[in-house]
Design a protein around this motif. Structure first.
Motif, short mmCIF file in Angstrom:
data_model
loop_
_atom_site.label_atom_id
_atom_site.label_comp_id
_atom_site.label_asym_id
_atom_site.label_seq_id
_atom_site.Cartn_x
_atom_site.Cartn_y
_atom_site.Cartn_z
N ILE A 37 1.46 -1.26 -0.20
CA ILE A 37 -0.09 0.20 0.16
C ILE A 37 0.86 1.17 -0.28
CG2 ILE A 37 -1.99 1.57 1.45
CD1 ILE A 37 -2.42 -1.17 3.06
N GLY A 38 0.90 1.97 -1.26
CA GLY A 38 1.61 3.51 -1.29
C GLY A 38 2.57 3.58 -1.85
N GLY A 39 3.32 4.22 -3.21
CA GLY A 39 3.94 3.85 -3.76
C GLY A 39 5.18 4.40 -3.89
N ALA A 339 2.23 3.57 4.49
CA ALA A 339 1.10 4.37 5.16
C ALA A 339 2.30 4.91 6.74
CB ALA A 339 0.27 4.24 5.27
N THR A 340 2.14 6.06 7.01
CA THR A 340 2.30 6.08 8.36
C THR A 340 1.40 4.87 9.33
OG1 THR A 340 0.22 7.63 8.94
CG2 THR A 340 2.29 8.61 7.74
N PHE A 508 0.53 14.59 1.14
CA PHE A 508 1.72 13.45 0.67
C PHE A 508 0.18 12.42 2.47
CE2 PHE A 508 3.72 16.99 -0.41
CZ PHE A 508 3.04 16.55 -2.13
N GLY A 509 0.01 12.52 2.84
CA GLY A 509 -0.49 10.85 4.07
C GLY A 509 0.43 11.19 4.75
N LEU A 510 1.42 12.51 5.01
CA LEU A 510 2.38 12.69 6.07
C LEU A 510 1.52 12.67 7.28
CD1 LEU A 510 4.96 14.35 3.74
CD2 LEU A 510 5.51 11.57 4.85
N THR A 511 0.82 12.35 8.72
CA THR A 511 0.00 12.34 9.48
C THR A 511 1.20 13.39 10.12
OG1 THR A 511 -0.32 9.52 9.83
CG2 THR A 511 -0.36 11.53 11.97
N GLY A 512 0.12 14.39 10.69
CA GLY A 512 0.81 15.52 11.03
C GLY A 512 1.89 16.49 10.92
N GLY A 513 2.25 15.91 9.09
CA GLY A 513 2.89 16.72 8.59
C GLY A 513 4.79 16.41 8.64
N ASN A 514 4.46 15.49 9.32
CA ASN A 514 5.47 14.72 9.80
C ASN A 514 6.37 14.10 7.71
OD1 ASN A 514 8.05 12.85 10.93
ND2 ASN A 514 7.41 14.35 12.72
N ILE A 515 7.85 14.60 8.19
CA ILE A 515 8.53 14.47 7.04
C ILE A 515 9.14 12.96 7.30
CG2 ILE A 515 8.45 16.26 5.62
CD1 ILE A 515 11.70 16.12 6.53
N PHE A 516 9.14 12.25 8.56
CA PHE A 516 10.26 10.57 8.95
C PHE A 516 8.70 10.06 9.01
CE2 PHE A 516 13.25 14.48 11.09
CZ PHE A 516 13.65 14.31 9.31
N HIS A 517 7.27 10.23 9.11
CA HIS A 517 6.45 9.42 9.76
C HIS A 517 6.50 8.92 11.05
CE1 HIS A 517 5.63 6.93 5.26
NE2 HIS A 517 5.89 8.14 5.30
N GLY A 518 6.72 10.31 11.31
CA GLY A 518 6.99 9.99 13.88
C GLY A 518 8.29 10.11 13.71
N SER A 539 2.86 -6.59 12.58
CA SER A 539 2.17 -5.57 13.08
C SER A 539 0.89 -7.40 13.83
CB SER A 539 1.11 -4.82 12.01
OG SER A 539 -0.06 -6.33 11.72
N PRO A 540 0.06 -6.88 14.92
CA PRO A 540 -1.25 -7.07 15.66
C PRO A 540 -1.85 -8.20 14.76
CG PRO A 540 -0.83 -5.33 16.12
CD PRO A 540 -0.10 -5.46 14.76
N ILE A 541 -1.85 -8.07 13.44
CA ILE A 541 -2.33 -8.38 12.13
C ILE A 541 -1.43 -9.62 11.70
CG2 ILE A 541 -3.79 -8.37 10.55
CD1 ILE A 541 -5.37 -6.84 12.37
N LYS A 542 -1.68 -11.12 11.64
CA LYS A 542 -0.62 -12.21 10.58
C LYS A 542 -1.01 -11.73 9.43
CE LYS A 542 0.52 -16.52 10.48
NZ LYS A 542 0.08 -18.52 10.82
N GLY A 543 -0.13 -11.19 8.32
CA GLY A 543 0.46 -11.09 7.88
C GLY A 543 0.13 -9.78 6.76
N LEU A 544 0.18 -8.73 7.93
CA LEU A 544 0.13 -7.22 7.61
C LEU A 544 1.42 -6.48 8.27
CD1 LEU A 544 -1.05 -4.53 7.27
CD2 LEU A 544 -2.26 -4.07 9.19
N TYR A 545 2.65 -5.76 7.75
CA TYR A 545 3.37 -5.49 8.01
C TYR A 545 3.89 -3.71 7.49
CZ TYR A 545 5.01 -10.46 7.46
OH TYR A 545 4.84 -12.06 7.58
N LEU A 546 4.32 -3.06 8.33
CA LEU A 546 5.02 -1.97 8.03
C LEU A 546 5.80 -1.99 7.41
CD1 LEU A 546 4.70 0.31 11.31
CD2 LEU A 546 2.27 0.33 9.37
N CYS A 547 6.55 -0.64 6.56
CA CYS A 547 7.81 -0.58 5.59
C CYS A 547 7.71 0.49 5.64
CB CYS A 547 7.56 -1.99 4.10
SG CYS A 547 6.33 -1.01 2.78
#
Length: 576
Positions: A37-39, A339-340, A508-518, A539-547
């Motif tokens: 999700i997200g290019g 995504a963030t 850009f989907g940058l939560t809070g406008g934060n360029i570092f995703h946090g 993540s707590p959901i099996k098969g769902l990852y943050l990248c």
């Protein structure tokens, strides 16, 4: 076309003509091994490595253009901007090599010198105001610093060597996931021995540091001013170095942890040159375009204008694909979110699939941002009082990061305090870059694109939303300050694109406008990025990852988050 015509066209209307990157296939298949999700650049890196590893992968990008924050867009007709991210340095060398990015079209213009800090002062006996220029030539750096302090000029080479040693020690930590604490401390002996391998990057980091371990601990925890004041005495040098300790961060040089932000910004390399930064030909979208080209060459499917509405979670509690906002379902064995963390778990994941405790923890992640990005089209090069170029031809300083309102730490501190009180800074910290000085593809002949990365601005102005009038007023203020350093700048403006923190979030989907995703604060690094329970990309959901950059090792166009996440996915797929 004459500059005056460009001026008239630009002032009539600033349009957003995105540089569209079309998908390699016209239709999305109904089934993949992995969906990203997200290019953004990390998502594209993850897709490239997964596809190279035999995992059939598709990337689904919401916007009409690939790249996330590393994107090129034509905002004013004929002017192409790195609309968000604007410099390259942190991209990991092994990713650059593995994905053959040069072969896939990535071209970088190296900058030297790299930093220019002009003063606002009266010249002596008709001479221009003083300025500080820094680059790769150590003797020239010492000559420049010597204008303000001979003591600092003598100390500077040792400081650079010291900083490079500390920054270089981080590299093993960037290219690997954080230590597997549960694996090391629990489970069978076999699992413990396997998990113990994740300790090796820390061991290598420690061996690289050697007796510098206390210095490393200090720089990642201390206010950068504690360290800079020990080394130097001249305000222009200290303030110039301090800007890299607060860039992109809602913090002060006097706050603990600002030292790590500095380290994060000097630990990169470009074309094998340590700490170097450069401009990507065609803008930062050139990085994303090259990574996407590499991923496609291995068979990845990459799509734009595919807006994911939700992650599909099966009755067994595992991710099984996504549903687009148009209702299209796409199934997969795993899902990676670029995504963030906030968007991933508060907007894309069914809330019933997550525990209330986890959702509360996500709500507490700090996404505060100080940044307003202003992209400017001009019909002539800025002419700085401190380094005049009356013939209109670029000087060495024009290729630099030009630090305005950065000649003293007191100015930076005052700007920070304004934002902490809920108001845009009255005298904002400005980092100006003019990439078209080196890259002629960005603007019409004789014209230039200017990037103004400004701090400090809050997400809300004294508790209320930004208005268009607020945006224009802040941009006018910024231009007034630039005018003081480079008279005639305001008259050269053809058009401008003002991105306050809410705009960076919306576009850009940058939560809070934060360029570092946090925030890159001490409580959100390494084992705690973005949360202690999320530091291994799973993540707590099996098969769902943050990248994305919200995961270790954090922000910047680095690619490490995508690389590490892809390795975690491939490990899990082999086990399943």
């Amino acid at each position: 076309m004459a500059a005056a015509v460009w001026t008239e066209r630009g002032r009539r209307a600033v349009t957003a003509l995105g540089t569209v990157t079309r998908a390699s296939h016209s239709t999305v298949k109904s089934q993949y091994d992995a969906l990203v999700i997200g290019g953004g650049h990390n998502g594209l890196v993850a897709a490239a490595y997964l596809q190279r590893g035999g995992v059939k992968t598709a990337v689904l990008e919401r916007r009409h253009v690939l790249g996330g924050a590393a994107v090129s867009e034509e905002i004013v007709p004929g002017f192409h901007f790195s609309r968000c991210s604007y410099l390259l340095s942190l991209l990991r060398p092994h990713i650059y090599s593995d994905l053959e990015l040069k072969k896939h079209g990535l071209k970088v213009y190296m900058r030297d010198p790299h930093a220019f800090t002009p003063m606002l002062e009266e010249g002596v006996r008709g001479a221009p105001p003083r300025s500080l220029t820094l680059g790769s030539d150590l003797a020239m750096n010492q000559k420049e610093i010597g204008k303000f302090s001979q003591k600092d000029a003598k100390a500077f080479p040792e400081f650079v060597t010291h900083l490079e040693k500390l920054a270089g020690a981080i590299h093993p930590l960037l290219d690997a996931p954080p230590v597997d604490i549960p694996g090391v401390t629990a489970g069978s002996l076999r699992k413990r021995l396997s998990a113990a391998k994740t300790l090796m990057p820390i061991v290598r980091c420690g061996l690289k540091l050697g007796r510098n371990i206390p210095d490393f601990y200090e720089i990642i925890t201390a206010p950068i001013m504690k360290i800079l004041n020990r080394w130097f005495e001249s305000e222009p040098l200290i303030a110039t170095l301090a800007t890299d300790a607060v860039i992109g961060a809602m913090t002060s040089p006097n706050n603990p942890g600002s030292g790590y932000v500095l380290l994060h910004h000097v630990m990169g390399e470009l074309e094998k040159e340590k700490g170097a930064w450069g401009y990507v030909e065609g803008g930062m979208g050139g990085v994303s375009k090259a990574i996407a080209s590499s991923a496609r060459s291995h068979g990845a499917d990459i799509f734009t204008e595919k807006d994911v509405g939700q992650v599909l979670v099966g009755s067994d509690g595992a991710a099984k694909g996504v549903v687009l906002k148009d209702g299209t379902e796409i199934h997969s064995r795993v899902v990676l979110s670029n995504a963030t963390p906030y968007v991933t778990f508060k907007k894309l994941t069914p809330q019933g699939s997550l525990s209330p405790e986890f959702i509360k923890a996500v709500d507490q992640i700090d996404f505060t941002s100080p940044v307003t990005k202003i992209n400017v089209a001009v019909d002539k090069l800025p002419n700085f009082l401190a380094a005049p170029t009356p013939d209109g031809k670029p000087g060495p300083h024009h290729q630099c990061s030009i630090h305005l309102n950065c000649e003293s730490v007191a100015v930076l501190e005052a700007a920070y305090k304004d934002a902490m009180n809920g108001r845009p800074s009255k005298r904002p910290m400005l980092e100006m870059t003019i990439p078209s000085v080196l890259d002629p593809t960005l603007a019409p002949p004789g014209c230039h694109v200017v990037s103004l990365f400004t701090q400090f601005t809050p997400f809300h102005i004294e508790g209320r939303e930004w208005t268009d009038q607020d945006r224009e007023a802040f941009a006018d203020l910024v231009f007034d300050w630039v005018e003081r350093y480079a008279p005639g700048f305001k008259g050269s403006v053809v058009g401008r694109d003002i991105l306050a923190p809410p705009d960076l979030e919306r576009i850009f989907g940058l939560t809070g406008g934060n360029i570092f995703h946090g925030s890159m604060s001490l409580d959100q690094l390494y084992l705690a990025r973005p949360l202690p329970s999320l530091s291994d990309y799973r993540s707590p959901i099996k098969g769902l990852y943050l990248c994305g950059s919200g995961s270790h090792p954090g922000g910047g166009v680095m690619g490490s988050s995508g690389w590490n996440a892809a390795l975690a996915v491939m490990t899990d797929l082999k086990r399943s």
